[in-house]
Design a protein around this motif. Structure first.
Motif, PDB file in Angstrom:
ATOM      1  N   ALA B  66       0.829  -1.204   0.000  1.00  0.00           N
ATOM      2  CA  ALA B  66       0.000   0.000   0.000  1.00  0.00           C
ATOM      3  C   ALA B  66       0.867   1.259   0.000  1.00  0.00           C
ATOM      4  O   ALA B  66       0.530   2.269  -0.630  1.00  0.00           O
ATOM      5  N   LEU B  67       2.000   1.200   0.688  1.00  0.00           N
ATOM      6  CA  LEU B  67       2.895   2.355   0.722  1.00  0.00           C
ATOM      7  C   LEU B  67       3.497   2.624  -0.653  1.00  0.00           C
ATOM      8  O   LEU B  67       3.580   3.767  -1.100  1.00  0.00           O
ATOM      9  N   LEU B  70       0.848   4.110  -2.802  1.00  0.00           N
ATOM     10  CA  LEU B  70       0.626   5.519  -2.469  1.00  0.00           C
ATOM     11  C   LEU B  70       1.748   6.388  -3.036  1.00  0.00           C
ATOM     12  O   LEU B  70       1.505   7.439  -3.637  1.00  0.00           O
ATOM     13  N   GLN B  73       1.304   6.756  -6.642  1.00  0.00           N
ATOM     14  CA  GLN B  73       0.184   7.633  -6.970  1.00  0.00           C
ATOM     15  C   GLN B  73       0.533   9.098  -6.756  1.00  0.00           C
ATOM     16  O   GLN B  73       0.146   9.966  -7.549  1.00  0.00           O
ATOM     17  N   VAL B  74       1.262   9.395  -5.676  1.00  0.00           N
ATOM     18  CA  VAL B  74       1.644  10.792  -5.425  1.00  0.00           C
ATOM     19  C   VAL B  74       2.538  11.296  -6.550  1.00  0.00           C
ATOM     20  O   VAL B  74       2.367  12.398  -7.081  1.00  0.00           O
ATOM     21  N   HIS B  77       0.489  11.675  -9.765  1.00  0.00           N
ATOM     22  CA  HIS B  77      -0.338  12.872  -9.673  1.00  0.00           C
ATOM     23  C   HIS B  77       0.497  14.126  -9.957  1.00  0.00           C
ATOM     24  O   HIS B  77       0.080  15.027 -10.689  1.00  0.00           O
ATOM     25  N   LEU B  79       3.215  14.360 -11.670  1.00  0.00           N
ATOM     26  CA  LEU B  79       3.570  14.405 -13.084  1.00  0.00           C
ATOM     27  C   LEU B  79       2.380  14.830 -13.933  1.00  0.00           C
ATOM     28  O   LEU B  79       2.528  15.584 -14.894  1.00  0.00           O
ATOM     29  N   ASP B  80       1.192  14.340 -13.559  1.00  0.00           N
ATOM     30  CA  ASP B  80      -0.008  14.682 -14.320  1.00  0.00           C
ATOM     31  C   ASP B  80      -0.317  16.173 -14.235  1.00  0.00           C
ATOM     32  O   ASP B  80      -1.039  16.711 -15.072  1.00  0.00           O
ATOM     33  N   HIS B  81       0.209  16.823 -13.185  1.00  0.00           N
ATOM     34  CA  HIS B  81      -0.022  18.262 -13.033  1.00  0.00           C
ATOM     35  C   HIS B  81       1.306  18.994 -12.896  1.00  0.00           C
ATOM     36  O   HIS B  81       1.424  19.972 -12.161  1.00  0.00           O
ATOM     37  N   HIS B 266       4.709  15.072   2.151  1.00  0.00           N
ATOM     38  CA  HIS B 266       4.989  13.907   1.318  1.00  0.00           C
ATOM     39  C   HIS B 266       6.401  13.415   1.496  1.00  0.00           C
ATOM     40  O   HIS B 266       6.713  12.262   1.192  1.00  0.00           O
ATOM     41  N   LEU B 269       6.732  10.214   3.459  1.00  0.00           N
ATOM     42  CA  LEU B 269       6.509   8.977   2.706  1.00  0.00           C
ATOM     43  C   LEU B 269       7.741   8.612   1.888  1.00  0.00           C
ATOM     44  O   LEU B 269       8.246   7.488   1.948  1.00  0.00           O
TER      45      LEU B 269
END
Lengths: 251, 500
Positions: B66-67, B70, B73-74, B77, B79-81, B266, B269
């Motif tokens: 899960a880590l 995550l 995903q961070v 995200h 990169l997507d923005h 972040h 993490l």
């Protein structure tokens, strides 16, 4: 450099350095910045600016490894020791004597000191005086110079982290960037109340400081080390080879 | 290719900047013949890989998946923005007093660095690790304008002295032993010959300290760029990064644009994953967070901080499916996990700044698939890299896509194209397929008959030495031939028996 720069927040560089850089490459102001960002947007198939989106939330349950319910002092001491730090648990009154003993063990005659004004600092200075150590004033010399010629650097901390056994130090008027870094030994005086459970807590705290955040905040975990030569672990490469913590439990 | 760079006295430069198109085979063959190199690289990477698994298990247990998800995903995200987060970083860093420069390519990045160096009048520069500066070939350029630049990471320092090149993105000298270090120190520093690692480190420490005190310019990379606060994050174990960014009056930091993360929080993490993935530690010894140059009240620290954000091909990767590759936090876990990387003796075999699985995926995209067509082939697609990656980059998928593009772009050899055309013809026609498998059965059983030995089940025969193309396979393995009767025939007969 020919001109002193005031630095500081929001102030531009004056003098020859600034003038030169204006002529070069793409500065982050004006057209250069827009051109650069336009290329990034094109790659993302976006055609205009959008506002800052919400990133995926940091699930605390997942990321946090140490919670406030645990015995933070014990956990910190254990993790710090695991990272190669000598931890001496003591109390305010015993601090001067313990400091003296530690400096004796480290064979440290000359020291530099970075401490905020506090009763803790008073105890440290008392200990230094009693042990007749020479305190070198780092303010008297340029940059980090003063620290190269001492045996140990003594600091307090912004915080300590139980999860990793780390020390957090920040540069400001009372704290040099070099005290914990340049001398061959570093002694950190840590209050039990300085200890936070997890890395998450540090960054929350730093975020709260906002604009007041230091220009240089360091999280240090153990003595400087390398394993570059045949994977053999060696300490004291650039930073200190010996790190000790005086953990003051009654404050 | 910049001719001035070729003429540099850094002989190691050719290792990671070879003539193109790059031929991987000769380097692989050299590495395979070097038993000592293999043992070295094998030992170093295996230990790190196992260490990674162990410490991640200890620290996270069942939460690891899960880590990683995550973290992936961070990064995705961000990169997507990326346009938004880059802007935020620029604004925040500028508000903190830093100067942010945007370099579209290697040339621009170098020009910015050179003009800053010239304007500062510094003649000595101390440098901590930065992959971007290796990409752009900064050091020889600084040398040309009379700025002596010293690598301060111990491994990089030794490699620089020895005119060599790094072979791993995190632990650069896994290919070198202590006697090589001793010789280099004796030759270049005039130090007495010693093979004792402690003594060697002391020699380096003394030498580098003198440089730290003298240098007017400090160059660093950045492991992360925090958009929320305009903060640079440097992670080192030696502390050399801290020296480089705290002592000299001018600090220039280089970072790829993909290093941005949204918020300070972040970092918790990524820091928890980075060192564990890289060197099996809970956290690097020094995590230095720089937000602007020195404040007015500070006694020390750089008077000026310049941050150079480099594109240098990253916007190209940002398009489409290769965007995921920009999640990379340069931990090196995939290098340590990769059996091919181990066998080919580390990074030199890849002929590029980025080696291992991540290097095999991004180098062809940065430098052209025609120039590095061997790299995506240097993989068995075992997936060890994908399992190791803390941000869950599906590296095998990217390697396969590159192979597809190689075929589409007619970059594969004539023989290979013939074989696959034949393969396709046979597999598309069931009768031909049956004939081919029958021929294969007959052939393998015929050559297997000579070897003998009882198979584990059925009546297949052991083939101990096959001729021609199969010789390489059977030199390390025994091949079991098909049984005397194929599955289809067996099934058909069974079906007949079952019928009343």
């Amino acid at each position: 450099m020919t001109r002193e720069d005031e630095g500081g927040r929001g102030q531009k560089l004056a003098g020859p350095l600034a003038q030169r850089t204006l002529a070069v490459g793409t500065r982050a102001e004006g057209r250069g910045r827009e051109d650069f960002l336009v290329r990034v947007r094109a790659a993302l198939n976006r055609h205009g600016r959008e506002h800052v989106p919400e990133p995926p939330p940091l699930e605390e349950k997942l990321v946090r490894r140490v919670s406030a319910e645990e015995d933070l002092v014990a956990r910190f001491a254990e993790r710090a020791a695991g990272a190669g730090v000598k931890v001496v648990r003591t109390a305010m009154r015993a601090l001067p004597a313990e400091l003296g003993a530690l400096l004796e063990e480290l064979e440290a005659r000359r020291v530099t000191v970075s401490l905020s004004e506090s009763p803790l600092a008073a105890q440290v200075h008392a200990g230094l005086a009693a042990a007749r150590r020479t305190v070198v004033d780092w303010r008297a010399e340029q940059g980090l110079e003063a620290h190269y010629d001492v045996d140990a650097g003594i600091t307090d901390v912004v915080a300590a982290i139980a999860e990793t056994g780390s020390l957090v130090m920040a540069a400001d008027a009372q704290h040099s960037r070099g005290t914990h870094l340049v001398p061959p030994a570093h002694v950190a005086v840590v209050r039990a109340s300085d200890i936070v459970p997890d890395l998450i807590d540090i960054f929350r705290r730093l975020r709260e400081a906002g604009q007041g955040m230091s220009a240089s905040t360091v999280i240090v975990t153990g003595p400087s080390k390398t394993a570059d030569i045949e994977g053999i672990l060696i300490t004291g490469v650039h930073g200190p080879g010996r790190v000790a913590v005086l953990l003051v439990e009654d404050s | 290719m910049n001719p001035a760079r070729r003429a540099s006295d850094r002989e190691g430069a050719h290792l990671l900047d070879p003539p193109l198109p790059f031929e991987m085979r000769p380097r692989i063959e050299r590495a395979l013949a070097d038993a000592r190199l293999q043992a070295f690289v094998n030992g170093a990477t295996l230990e790190r890989d196992r260490g990674r698994v162990r410490v991640c298990q200890e620290a996270f247990g069942a939460d690891l998946e899960a880590l990683r998800e995550l973290a992936g995903q961070v990064k995705q995200h961000t990169l997507d923005h990326l346009d938004v987060y880059l802007e935020q970083f620029i604004d925040q860093a500028t508000a903190a007093g830093a100067h942010v420069h945007l370099a579209a390519d290697a040339n621009e990045a170098n020009e910015i660095a050179l003009s800053l160096a010239r304007a500062s009048g510094c003649k000595l520069c101390v440098k901590s690790k930065s992959m971007v500066t290796e990409e752009i070939g900064l050091l020889p350029r600084l040398q040309e304008i009379g700025v002596e630049t010293i690598e301060t990471d111990l491994g990089e320092f030794i490699i620089q002295l020895d005119k060599d090149a790094p072979s791993h993105i995190v632990t650069p000298m896994i290919h070198k032993d202590r006697s090589a270090v001793a010789r280099a120190f004796q030759r270049e520093l005039g130090a007495p010959y010693t093979e004792d690692p402690e003594e060697l480190t002391r020699i380096a420490r003394r030498y580098l300290r003198a440089k730290y005190r003298e240098a007017g310019l400090g160059i660093s990379g950045a492991n992360f760029l925090v958009a929320e606060t305009g903060t640079l994050v440097l992670c080192t174990n030696e502390g050399n990064g801290s020296f480089c960014v705290s002592g000299p009056r001018l600090h220039v930091a280089f970072a790829g644009i993909e290093k941005v993360i949204p918020r300070l929080e972040h970092l918790s993490l990524f820091l928890k994953l980075l060192a564990r993935s890289a060197t099996a530690q809970a956290i690097t010894v020094y995590t230095t967070m720089i937000t602007g140059p020195r404040r007015a009240a500070d006694h020390d620290g750089p008077k000026a901080l310049h941050i150079v954000l480099a594109d240098n091909g990253r916007t190209h990767l940002l398009r489409g499916e290769s965007r995921e590759l920009l999640r990379c936090i340069r931990c090196g876990a995939c290098l340590n996990a990769c059996p091919v990387y181990r066998k080919v003796g580390g990074g030199h075999a890849y002929g590029a700044v980025y080696s291992g699985p991540i290097g095999a995926a991004i180098t062809p995209l940065f430098k052209g698939l025609a120039n590095y067509r061997d790299l995506p082939q240097a993989s068995s697609l075992c997936g060890a890299c994908a399992e190791a990656c803390p941000v869950k980059i599906d590296l095998p998928r990217h390697l396969v896509r590159l192979r597809q593009r190689a075929v589409e772009g007619h970059l594969t050899g004539f023989f290979e194209r013939c074989v696959f055309r034949l393969w396709r013809i046979v597999l598309e026609r069931s009768r031909l397929y049956r004939v081919a498998t029958a021929m294969q059965r007959v052939f393998l059983r015929a050559i297997g008959a000579r070897a003998g030995g009882k198979p584990p089940h059925g009546d297949g025969r052991w083939v101990w030495r096959a001729p021609g193309l199969l010789r390489g396979w059977t030199s390390q393995r025994d091949l079991l031939s098909p049984p005397s009767r194929g599955f289809r025939d067996w099934w058909r007969e069974r079906a007949k028996e079952d019928k009343p």
